[in-house]
Design an enzyme around this catalytic site. Structure first.
Site, PDB file in Angstrom:
ATOM      1  N   ASN A 190      55.178 -20.057  19.564  1.00  0.00           N
ATOM      2  CA  ASN A 190      56.514 -20.270  20.146  1.00  0.00           C
ATOM      3  C   ASN A 190      56.922 -18.975  20.844  1.00  0.00           C
ATOM      4  O   ASN A 190      57.243 -17.999  20.184  1.00  0.00           O
ATOM      5  CB  ASN A 190      57.493 -20.623  19.013  1.00  0.00           C
ATOM      6  CG  ASN A 190      58.930 -20.693  19.496  1.00  0.00           C
ATOM      7  OD1 ASN A 190      59.183 -20.742  20.701  1.00  0.00           O
ATOM      8  ND2 ASN A 190      59.867 -20.705  18.555  1.00  0.00           N
ATOM      9  N   TRP A 191      56.895 -19.017  22.158  1.00  0.00           N
ATOM     10  CA  TRP A 191      57.187 -17.788  22.916  1.00  0.00           C
ATOM     11  C   TRP A 191      58.682 -17.518  23.033  1.00  0.00           C
ATOM     12  O   TRP A 191      59.085 -16.493  23.576  1.00  0.00           O
ATOM     13  CB  TRP A 191      56.559 -17.867  24.313  1.00  0.00           C
ATOM     14  CG  TRP A 191      55.061 -17.885  24.299  1.00  0.00           C
ATOM     15  CD1 TRP A 191      54.226 -17.908  23.206  1.00  0.00           C
ATOM     16  CD2 TRP A 191      54.199 -17.880  25.445  1.00  0.00           C
ATOM     17  NE1 TRP A 191      52.920 -17.912  23.597  1.00  0.00           N
ATOM     18  CE2 TRP A 191      52.864 -17.894  24.967  1.00  0.00           C
ATOM     19  CE3 TRP A 191      54.418 -17.864  26.820  1.00  0.00           C
ATOM     20  CZ2 TRP A 191      51.764 -17.901  25.828  1.00  0.00           C
ATOM     21  CZ3 TRP A 191      53.326 -17.870  27.680  1.00  0.00           C
ATOM     22  CH2 TRP A 191      52.019 -17.879  27.177  1.00  0.00           C
ATOM     23  N   LYS A 192      59.496 -18.477  22.604  1.00  0.00           N
ATOM     24  CA  LYS A 192      60.966 -18.346  22.689  1.00  0.00           C
ATOM     25  C   LYS A 192      61.379 -17.973  24.117  1.00  0.00           C
ATOM     26  O   LYS A 192      60.704 -18.373  25.065  1.00  0.00           O
ATOM     27  CB  LYS A 192      61.460 -17.325  21.657  1.00  0.00           C
ATOM     28  CG  LYS A 192      60.880 -17.566  20.268  1.00  0.00           C
ATOM     29  CD  LYS A 192      61.622 -16.835  19.208  1.00  0.00           C
ATOM     30  CE  LYS A 192      60.874 -16.958  17.907  1.00  0.00           C
ATOM     31  NZ  LYS A 192      61.662 -16.592  16.761  1.00  0.00           N
ATOM     32  N   HIS A 218      64.192 -26.285  15.704  1.00  0.00           N
ATOM     33  CA  HIS A 218      63.971 -24.872  15.364  1.00  0.00           C
ATOM     34  C   HIS A 218      65.298 -24.282  14.874  1.00  0.00           C
ATOM     35  O   HIS A 218      66.367 -24.620  15.387  1.00  0.00           O
ATOM     36  CB  HIS A 218      63.469 -24.115  16.600  1.00  0.00           C
ATOM     37  CG  HIS A 218      62.975 -22.742  16.267  1.00  0.00           C
ATOM     38  ND1 HIS A 218      63.836 -21.687  16.061  1.00  0.00           N
ATOM     39  CD2 HIS A 218      61.720 -22.261  16.079  1.00  0.00           C
ATOM     40  CE1 HIS A 218      63.112 -20.611  15.764  1.00  0.00           C
ATOM     41  NE2 HIS A 218      61.832 -20.934  15.763  1.00  0.00           N
ATOM     42  N   GLU A 226      66.711 -21.568  15.392  1.00  0.00           N
ATOM     43  CA  GLU A 226      67.534 -20.916  16.427  1.00  0.00           C
ATOM     44  C   GLU A 226      68.331 -21.955  17.209  1.00  0.00           C
ATOM     45  O   GLU A 226      69.431 -21.673  17.687  1.00  0.00           O
ATOM     46  CB  GLU A 226      66.645 -20.052  17.349  1.00  0.00           C
ATOM     47  CG  GLU A 226      66.173 -18.803  16.610  1.00  0.00           C
ATOM     48  CD  GLU A 226      64.872 -18.203  17.109  1.00  0.00           C
ATOM     49  OE1 GLU A 226      64.418 -18.547  18.210  1.00  0.00           O
ATOM     50  OE2 GLU A 226      64.297 -17.376  16.372  1.00  0.00           O
ATOM     51  N   GLU A 245      59.868 -23.495   8.053  1.00  0.00           N
ATOM     52  CA  GLU A 245      60.233 -22.170   8.535  1.00  0.00           C
ATOM     53  C   GLU A 245      61.507 -21.699   7.831  1.00  0.00           C
ATOM     54  O   GLU A 245      62.620 -22.021   8.285  1.00  0.00           O
ATOM     55  CB  GLU A 245      60.485 -22.214  10.043  1.00  0.00           C
ATOM     56  CG  GLU A 245      59.284 -22.596  10.863  1.00  0.00           C
ATOM     57  CD  GLU A 245      59.302 -21.932  12.233  1.00  0.00           C
ATOM     58  OE1 GLU A 245      58.304 -21.287  12.572  1.00  0.00           O
ATOM     59  OE2 GLU A 245      60.324 -22.023  12.922  1.00  0.00           O
ATOM     60  N   GLY A 265      61.355 -13.862  12.376  1.00  0.00           N
ATOM     61  CA  GLY A 265      61.624 -12.661  13.160  1.00  0.00           C
ATOM     62  C   GLY A 265      62.088 -11.471  12.341  1.00  0.00           C
ATOM     63  O   GLY A 265      62.565 -10.478  12.887  1.00  0.00           O
ATOM     64  N   SER A 297      57.397 -14.851  10.437  1.00  0.00           N
ATOM     65  CA  SER A 297      56.754 -13.537  10.363  1.00  0.00           C
ATOM     66  C   SER A 297      55.259 -13.617  10.044  1.00  0.00           C
ATOM     67  O   SER A 297      54.726 -12.780   9.318  1.00  0.00           O
ATOM     68  CB  SER A 297      57.496 -12.643   9.352  1.00  0.00           C
ATOM     69  OG  SER A 297      58.823 -12.415   9.788  1.00  0.00           O
ATOM     70  N   GLY A 304      55.861 -17.006  16.036  1.00  0.00           N
ATOM     71  CA  GLY A 304      56.793 -16.544  17.068  1.00  0.00           C
ATOM     72  C   GLY A 304      56.303 -15.247  17.689  1.00  0.00           C
ATOM     73  O   GLY A 304      55.398 -15.233  18.525  1.00  0.00           O
ATOM     74  N   GLY A 305      56.877 -14.121  17.238  1.00  0.00           N
ATOM     75  CA  GLY A 305      56.594 -12.808  17.822  1.00  0.00           C
ATOM     76  C   GLY A 305      55.112 -12.522  18.033  1.00  0.00           C
ATOM     77  O   GLY A 305      54.710 -12.035  19.099  1.00  0.00           O
TER      78      GLY A 305
HETATM   79  C1  PEP Z   1      59.407 -18.975  15.102  1.00  0.00           C
HETATM   80  O1  PEP Z   1      60.190 -18.643  15.980  1.00  0.00           O
HETATM   81  O2  PEP Z   1      59.130 -20.161  14.967  1.00  0.00           O
HETATM   82  C2  PEP Z   1      58.836 -17.936  14.246  1.00  0.00           C
HETATM   83  C3  PEP Z   1      58.172 -18.322  13.201  1.00  0.00           C
HETATM   84  O3  PEP Z   1      59.054 -16.622  14.618  1.00  0.00           O
HETATM   85  P1  PEP Z   1      58.343 -15.313  13.997  1.00  0.00           P
HETATM   86  O4  PEP Z   1      56.874 -15.621  13.837  1.00  0.00           O
HETATM   87  O5  PEP Z   1      58.597 -14.238  15.001  1.00  0.00           O
HETATM   88  O6  PEP Z   1      58.988 -15.037  12.664  1.00  0.00           O
END
Ligand code: PEP
Length: 255
Positions: free
Chosen positions: A9-11, A94, A96, A164, A170, A210, A231-232
């Site tokens: 997920n590049w957000k 998600h 967010e 999640e 994040g 994470s 994500g990141g």
């Molecule tokens: C996400 O946005 O779905 C996520 C899991 O982010 P991160 O890996 O950065 O915690």
């Protein structure tokens, strides 16, 4: 046997040019990865360009969100009809979207249904906030999120669920693999109650929060955990492919 699954997920990161460069770097380092489903979820504006880049490669494409209506007066929104020409998957629910953009369980449920009827496979996210975790409400929250979204649909072809925990996204503080596996087992039991044993047993359920190439092995070593929503760490080609490769190897797939 459930096919392992890793999605990035590049957000709200990468311009179209940056997205193309990132995909180009990944394709260059891809090697012979087989037996695992890999999905990239870039921003909407890059979907067309990346769709064309991925045509001959075993990487699939997903969007990060979607409106539940097919068309009409919804300025700035993107519909299932628009996405189904470009990608196979869509991330829905998600945290967010839930917490920054006010998406309720009911709205997320409408989106899951709209995806299912428009040939899109949802990566449906559920998870508890920190205070809910600390007050022992994790299972109650997740049960509500899943039941509201799925209870009145017969099935959702290709559905993937991502557990999640909001406090792990994040923050660099991933859940323990035992806690994630326990909650994912619980998610499977809820799906079994709604749709029965066969669907529940075949459903891919991911951990997200994470995840890095340093901790992915712990998660996918758990039999219940079928992969990760990243994500990141999905914004760095080497890191993301490290996560994909370890997942494939640990789940007994060839590279
Ligand atoms: C996400 O946005 O779905 C996520 C899991 O982010 P991160 O890996 O950065 O915690």
């Amino acid at each position: 046997m459930r096919i392992p699954f890793v999605a990035g997920n590049w957000k709200m990161n990468t311009t179209v040019t940056e997205a193309e460069t990132l995909v180009y770097t990944m394709l260059d380092q891809l090697d012979n990865i087989a037996g695992i489903e890999i999905v990239l979820c870039p921003p909407f504006v890059s979907l067309l360009a990346i769709n064309m880049m991925l045509k001959d490669f075993p990487i699939k494409l997903g969007a990060q969100n979607m409106h539940f209506e097919l068309k009409g007066a919804h300025t700035g929104e993107i519909s299932p009809l628009m996405l189904s020409e470009l990608c196979e998957f869509v991330i829905l629910g998600h945290s967010e979207r839930r917490w920054y953009f006010g998406e309720t369980d009911e709205i997320v449920g409408k989106k899951v249904k709209a995806a299912a009827t428009n040939k899109l496979k949802p990566i449906f996210c559920v998870g508890e906030r920190l205070e809910e975790n600390e007050t022992g409400k994790t299972k109650e929250v997740i049960s509500r999120q899943i039941t509201t979204a799925l209870a009145d649909i017969e099935s959702v072809p290709g559905l993937v669920i991502a557990y999640e925990p909001v406090w792990a996204i994040g923050t660099g503080k991933a859940a323990s693999s035992e806690q994630a596996a326990d909650t994912i087992g619980f998610i499977r039991s809820i799906v079994k109650k709604i749709w029965g044993k066969d669907i529940a047993q075949n459903l891919r359920i991911l951990y997200g929060g994470s995840v890095t190439s340093d901790n992915i092995a712990e998660f996918v070593s758990q039999q219940e955990i079928d992969g990760a929503l990243v994500g990141g760490a999905s914004l760095k080609a080497e890191e993301f492919l490290g996560i994909v490769k370890q997942s494939a190897v640990i789940k007994g797939k060839s590279i």
